[in-house]
Scaffold this motif. Sequence first.
Motif, short mmCIF file in Angstrom:
data_model
loop_
_atom_site.label_atom_id
_atom_site.label_comp_id
_atom_site.label_asym_id
_atom_site.label_seq_id
_atom_site.Cartn_x
_atom_site.Cartn_y
_atom_site.Cartn_z
N HIS A 156 0.90 -1.18 0.00
CA HIS A 156 0.13 -0.13 -0.04
C HIS A 156 0.96 1.09 0.06
O HIS A 156 0.19 2.55 0.17
CB HIS A 156 -0.97 -0.07 1.21
CG HIS A 156 -1.72 -1.29 1.41
ND1 HIS A 156 -2.87 -1.47 0.52
CD2 HIS A 156 -1.66 -2.19 1.93
CE1 HIS A 156 -3.42 -2.60 0.91
NE2 HIS A 156 -2.76 -3.15 1.83
N THR A 159 -0.03 3.76 -2.62
CA THR A 159 -1.21 4.55 -2.55
C THR A 159 -1.48 5.42 -1.26
O THR A 159 -2.06 6.60 -1.24
CB THR A 159 -2.46 3.68 -2.23
OG1 THR A 159 -2.02 2.51 -1.29
CG2 THR A 159 -2.43 2.79 -3.67
N LYS A 160 -0.42 5.12 -0.16
CA LYS A 160 -0.68 5.83 1.07
C LYS A 160 0.34 7.20 0.88
O LYS A 160 -0.08 8.33 1.09
CB LYS A 160 0.04 4.99 2.24
CG LYS A 160 -1.12 4.25 2.66
CD LYS A 160 -0.70 3.46 3.99
CE LYS A 160 -1.65 2.61 4.70
NZ LYS A 160 -1.71 1.92 5.88
#
Length: 337
Positions: A156, A159-160
């Motif tokens: 992730h 996306t973070k």
Amino acid sequence: MKTAILLGILNFSCFVCPWVQAPSPTRGANQSSISEFVLLGLSRQPQQQKLLFILFLSMYLATVLGNLLILLAISVDSRLHTPMYFFLSNLSFVDICFSSTTVPKMLANHILGSQTISFSGCLTQMYFLFELADMDNFLLAVMAYDRFVAVCHPLHYSTKMTNQFCALLVVGSWVIANLNALLHTLLMAQLSFCADNAIPHFFCDVTPLLKLSCSDTHLNEMMILTEGALIMMTPFVCILASYIHITCAVLRVPSTKGKWKAFSTCGSHLAVVSLFYGTIIAVYFNPSSSHSSEKDTTATVMYTVVTPMLNPFIYSLRNRDLKGALQKTIVRKICSY
């Protein structure tokens, strides 16, 4: 007749208001206004002053050159256009400004033979010291969070840690750092300074200034130990929490090579964190009665001069990608000439 009436009015006023008195000349003399301070520096012996001048000039040039090389390498190499190196480039910029707030003034004083600094110049220097120390603090916390996401949530990460989120973290850090520096500078501006204007330091630090003040400094000290401690310790706690999670995640990795790679990317950051926070806590978060000029000066030299100089070496020596980018950049510049 008029003279008699005036004398009678004066006698009556003194009788009715006996507490109204003419200002005492000695009382006004003790509250003399100070327009400048004297920076005593690190030593008063001429031979030691020459050695310190050469030493600090060398460290300052190494700080500026090392951090500029990191900025140049990150901007030139497209492989380093990632959140981790974005935060590192901001840290390098802040370190250049941090050293430039104190060292050039000390070097100029040595060359010109003058140790004075104006009251407004002293407050300005203190403002930028607070602001840039807070920025170092916040950027170290943001970099720890970046490593936490990269190690604990690698799927992730993209996306973070988006470009907008990274920019928001840096801008928010600048805003909070400016507000905190402005608060402590305005509180210092409200204090009165009497006869003694000699600062046993090479820059205008808050601790020796509070010792010189003839006003009540309890509010200033309380704000440093409460609001200032909150500003400094909250990122520190976030750093500890991030690395506790990182350590737990790395220990679950079965491969020894994978563990070493994860720890090596975080080791340089941990070294800088330990050096920075250790000296900050030693100087500012102890009771003023336990402070000594020698210990405070040594600790402040560590975090204002030594740490910004060591950061480029620590990050470049322990980071293969950055080391390769620096070598390519240097070779490219040499070949261009």
